[in-house]
Design an enzyme around this catalytic site. Structure first.
Site, PDB file in Angstrom:
ATOM      1  N   GLY B  53      14.653 113.058 -12.471  1.00 30.07           N
ATOM      2  CA  GLY B  53      14.797 113.051 -13.907  1.00 30.07           C
ATOM      3  C   GLY B  53      13.576 114.131 -14.456  1.00 30.07           C
ATOM      4  O   GLY B  53      12.461 114.276 -13.915  1.00 30.07           O
ATOM      5  N   SER B  54      13.730 114.536 -15.597  1.00 27.72           N
ATOM      6  CA  SER B  54      12.986 115.385 -16.390  1.00 27.72           C
ATOM      7  C   SER B  54      11.826 114.447 -17.200  1.00 27.72           C
ATOM      8  O   SER B  54      11.992 113.301 -17.179  1.00 27.72           O
ATOM      9  CB  SER B  54      13.330 116.450 -17.510  1.00 27.72           C
ATOM     10  OG  SER B  54      14.109 117.457 -16.511  1.00 27.72           O
ATOM     11  N   GLY B  55      10.760 114.909 -17.563  1.00 26.06           N
ATOM     12  CA  GLY B  55       9.694 113.983 -18.286  1.00 26.06           C
ATOM     13  C   GLY B  55       8.445 114.079 -17.337  1.00 26.06           C
ATOM     14  O   GLY B  55       7.564 113.282 -17.888  1.00 26.06           O
ATOM     15  N   HIS B  56       8.449 114.507 -16.139  1.00 31.19           N
ATOM     16  CA  HIS B  56       7.306 114.257 -15.268  1.00 31.19           C
ATOM     17  C   HIS B  56       6.403 115.715 -15.071  1.00 31.19           C
ATOM     18  O   HIS B  56       5.774 115.783 -13.932  1.00 31.19           O
ATOM     19  CB  HIS B  56       8.004 113.554 -13.751  1.00 31.19           C
ATOM     20  CG  HIS B  56       8.813 112.526 -13.908  1.00 31.19           C
ATOM     21  ND1 HIS B  56       8.309 111.283 -14.564  1.00 31.19           N
ATOM     22  CD2 HIS B  56       9.948 112.302 -13.683  1.00 31.19           C
ATOM     23  CE1 HIS B  56       9.321 110.420 -14.409  1.00 31.19           C
ATOM     24  NE2 HIS B  56      10.197 111.159 -13.779  1.00 31.19           N
ATOM     25  N   LYS B 104      12.536 110.863  -4.522  1.00 34.40           N
ATOM     26  CA  LYS B 104      11.724 109.850  -4.870  1.00 34.40           C
ATOM     27  C   LYS B 104      12.532 108.614  -4.808  1.00 34.40           C
ATOM     28  O   LYS B 104      13.585 108.558  -5.168  1.00 34.40           O
ATOM     29  CB  LYS B 104      11.138 109.951  -6.313  1.00 34.40           C
ATOM     30  CG  LYS B 104      10.172 111.386  -6.433  1.00 34.40           C
ATOM     31  CD  LYS B 104       9.557 111.370  -7.609  1.00 34.40           C
ATOM     32  CE  LYS B 104      10.116 111.604  -9.012  1.00 34.40           C
ATOM     33  NZ  LYS B 104      11.123 112.649  -9.169  1.00 34.40           N
ATOM     34  N   ASP B 109      18.459 108.211  -8.017  1.00 33.60           N
ATOM     35  CA  ASP B 109      17.895 109.602  -7.173  1.00 33.60           C
ATOM     36  C   ASP B 109      18.415 109.550  -6.010  1.00 33.60           C
ATOM     37  O   ASP B 109      19.271 110.438  -5.290  1.00 33.60           O
ATOM     38  CB  ASP B 109      16.487 109.759  -7.222  1.00 33.60           C
ATOM     39  CG  ASP B 109      15.955 110.007  -8.555  1.00 33.60           C
ATOM     40  OD1 ASP B 109      16.114 109.296  -9.385  1.00 33.60           O
ATOM     41  OD2 ASP B 109      15.337 111.103  -8.625  1.00 33.60           O
ATOM     42  N   HIS B 219       8.274 105.740 -15.479  1.00 39.52           N
ATOM     43  CA  HIS B 219       9.316 105.848 -16.387  1.00 39.52           C
ATOM     44  C   HIS B 219       9.425 104.960 -17.616  1.00 39.52           C
ATOM     45  O   HIS B 219      10.259 104.663 -18.217  1.00 39.52           O
ATOM     46  CB  HIS B 219      10.683 105.704 -15.842  1.00 39.52           C
ATOM     47  CG  HIS B 219      11.015 106.476 -14.671  1.00 39.52           C
ATOM     48  ND1 HIS B 219      10.603 106.129 -13.205  1.00 39.52           N
ATOM     49  CD2 HIS B 219      11.589 107.558 -14.481  1.00 39.52           C
ATOM     50  CE1 HIS B 219      10.731 107.169 -12.641  1.00 39.52           C
ATOM     51  NE2 HIS B 219      11.544 108.040 -13.175  1.00 39.52           N
TER      52      HIS B 219
END
Lengths: 213, 332
Positions: B53-56, B104, B109, B219
């Protein structure tokens, strides 16, 4: 008017109604997911079902298997997260089970849904009481099969399945999650309804809305 | 919600356009949301693909480049990318020497990468191996959970394994090393505030001003427990103790990462690093390399995480090897 079988057009109407319901409940699904997950279930389901409605509008299917497989593939490739592979597998397996037919009776639709659930279990390895979508779908299909054994048509079977799904969904509230991101919370996941069980219940709600109207 | 965005719906597309504009050494496939090296993978070199996911950020796109990843798939914010994206990444990065998926450990995922590996092997015959990173000691690893989450160790693993692939090690060797790194490191994180997912528009969880959440992931998912805010020294102890209780880090050099969650200034990370370093010294852990900064973040969450890796000689040598990515750069 109630229906004894479900036609291709009605399957499409069902999917479109499911899109409307997840859109209507988007904030609620995300709220449930914020409590025990990662706050994306509402937006993911809306994105996926919008893609599905667009896809089946652009490429009209001529048989149930092609339609349902296309729905599954679209969900797998547009949703991501855990919902993508799980809902995607549900529809892919339904399609394989349904075969190249133009309509399904209650027994055939029940068998297709059952095959879909088995796919979900194979992919997600969930069991009863893990606080997942399984806890809504499994009792719904048990109720469906029992109704069909008593001679129910699609509309009647869908209606008892919805009641069982709602009951299953609500029963996830006190459970401690054992699968997915909610399981990281351990005991703190108790006291919240599972978002996946909630969206799965909307599948049966959409079916009832489609076949009984 | 106050964010530097155009619309919540276009966050990922706009961010990928920015990466494209800022980094001529990278290419971005905007349809499939794959970031890859502009220079094609050298023949015989194993390709490393990660994603999530994006945001990391900078994880994972910021770690594409010489010495680390060959391609990264970007999912929506906090949502795993999809198998078709991973297929495209595999196609663009594979030189024929095979592909290692770095995953991860999150349910979504793992399932999406599994489907991608099944599809790749069935359709294209590409050799795909995978490593699932699961280093977060905040989560009990038991039959009753989805297992430990993959967090900070992912950064160290991508660096070390990336150097091995660059060196020309084959898929079996690279994969074995990835598993060894995963088995040798542990992480623990905490939050001072929640993060706000753009599509949700409000904080994921409520955390009163005088409270902190110990054992968070990346998250905005709630952690192990929450308690009264304390000073840096006590927080450092709450992060280091569970890691040391889980694994013996003495008798071998260690690499330590003090990672910011996205909303914590560097000055606080250095205060925390100092406290962590003191605790490790007292515990007999010999820290020989470190990273201090934002490497695996959780949007705008304030907080930090500690990762400790017990490094053998090969890992240290690979750690020191040149790397040239947007998020990590030395020796070049």
């Amino acid at each position: 008017m109630s229906t004894s079988t479900i036609s291709l057009d009605q399957l499409i109407a069902w999917l479109s109604r499911f899109r409307d319901l997840v859109t209507e409940k988007q904030s609620y699904l995300t709220e449930l997911d914020s409590a025990i997950g990662d706050a994306d279930h509402g937006s993911n389901m809306v994105r996926g079902m919008n893609a599905v409605v667009e896809k089946i509008g652009a490429e009209p299917a001529t048989a149930a298997d092609a339609l349902l497989k296309s729905v599954g593939m679209t969900l797998v490739t547009s949703v991501g997260g855990a919902s993508g592979p799980l809902y995607g597998t549900l529809f892919l397996r339904m399609g394989v089970n349904a075969g190249p037919v133009a309509e399904l009776d209650a027994a055939a639709l029940g068998a297709a849904l059952r095959a879909g659930l088995e796919g979900v279990v194979a992919r997600g390895k969930a069991e009863a009481g893990d606080k997942t979508m399984f806890d809504a779908i499994a009792p719904a299909l048990d109720a469906w099969d029992a109704a069909v054994a008593d001679g129910a048509d699609v509309a009647a079977a869908a209606s008892v399945a919805l009641a069982a799904a709602e009951k299953g969904r609500d029963a996830t509230e006190p459970l401690v999650a054992r699968k997915g991101r909610a399981s990281y919370l351990g005991e703190r996941s108790a006291g919240h309804i599972d978002p996946g069980a909630t969206s799965s219940t909307l599948l049966f709600q959409a079916l009832v809305d489609t076949v009984s109207s | 919600m106050k964010k530097l965005i155009n619309t919540p719906e276009s966050v990922l597309a706009d961010a990928l356009a920015g990466i494209d504009a800022a980094h001529p050494e990278l290419k971005v496939d905007h349809v499939n949301r794959v970031i890859y090296r502009a220079e094609p993978t050298r023949a015989g070199k194993v390709a490393l693909i990660s994603g999530g996911g994006s945001g990391h950020e900078p994880l994972h796109g910021g770690f594409v480049g010489f010495g680390m990843l060959d391609a990264a798939c970007a999912g929506e914010v906090f949502t795993s990318p999809t198998p078709d994206q991973m297929q495209e990444a595999t196609k663009v990065a594979d030189s024929g020497a095979g592909v290692l998926h770095i995953v991860k450990n999150y349910t979504g995922d793992v399932m999406n990468f599994e489907m991608a590996a099944e599809m790749a092997e069935a359709e294209t015959g590409v050799k795909v191996a995978s490593v699932v990173v699961n280093d977060d000691v905040a989560v009990q690893d038991s039959l009753f959970t989805a297992g430990r989450r993959g967090v900070g160790l992912t950064v160290l693993l991508e660096k070390i394994v990336g150097a091995a692939a660059e060196e020309g090690q084959d898929l079996a060797a690279v994969t074995a090393l990835a598993h060894r790194v995963n088995d040798s490191g542990r992480s623990m994180g905490m939050a001072l505030t929640s993060c706000t997912v753009p599509a949700a528009g409000k904080p994921t969880f409520d955390l009163p001003d005088d409270m902190m959440e110990i054992g968070v992931g990346i998250h905005g998912e709630p952690g192990r427990h929450r308690e009264k805010l304390a000073d840096a020294a006590s927080i450092a102890k709450q992060l280091v103790d569970p890691i040391l209780a889980d694994m013996d880090f003495t008798g071998s050099p260690a690499i330590v990462m003090m990672n910011g969650m996205g909303g914590t200034p560097q000055i606080e990370l250095y205060i925390m690093y100092n406290e962590v370093a003191k605790l490790l010294k007292a515990a007999g852990v010999e820290v020989v390399r470190n990273l201090v900064g934002d490497y695996i973040t959780s949007l705008d969450m304030a907080g930090c995480s500690v990762t400790i890796l017990k490094a053998d000689e090969e890992m240290l040598k690979l750690w020191d090897a040149p790397v040239n990515t947007a998020g990590l750069r030395w020796g070049v």
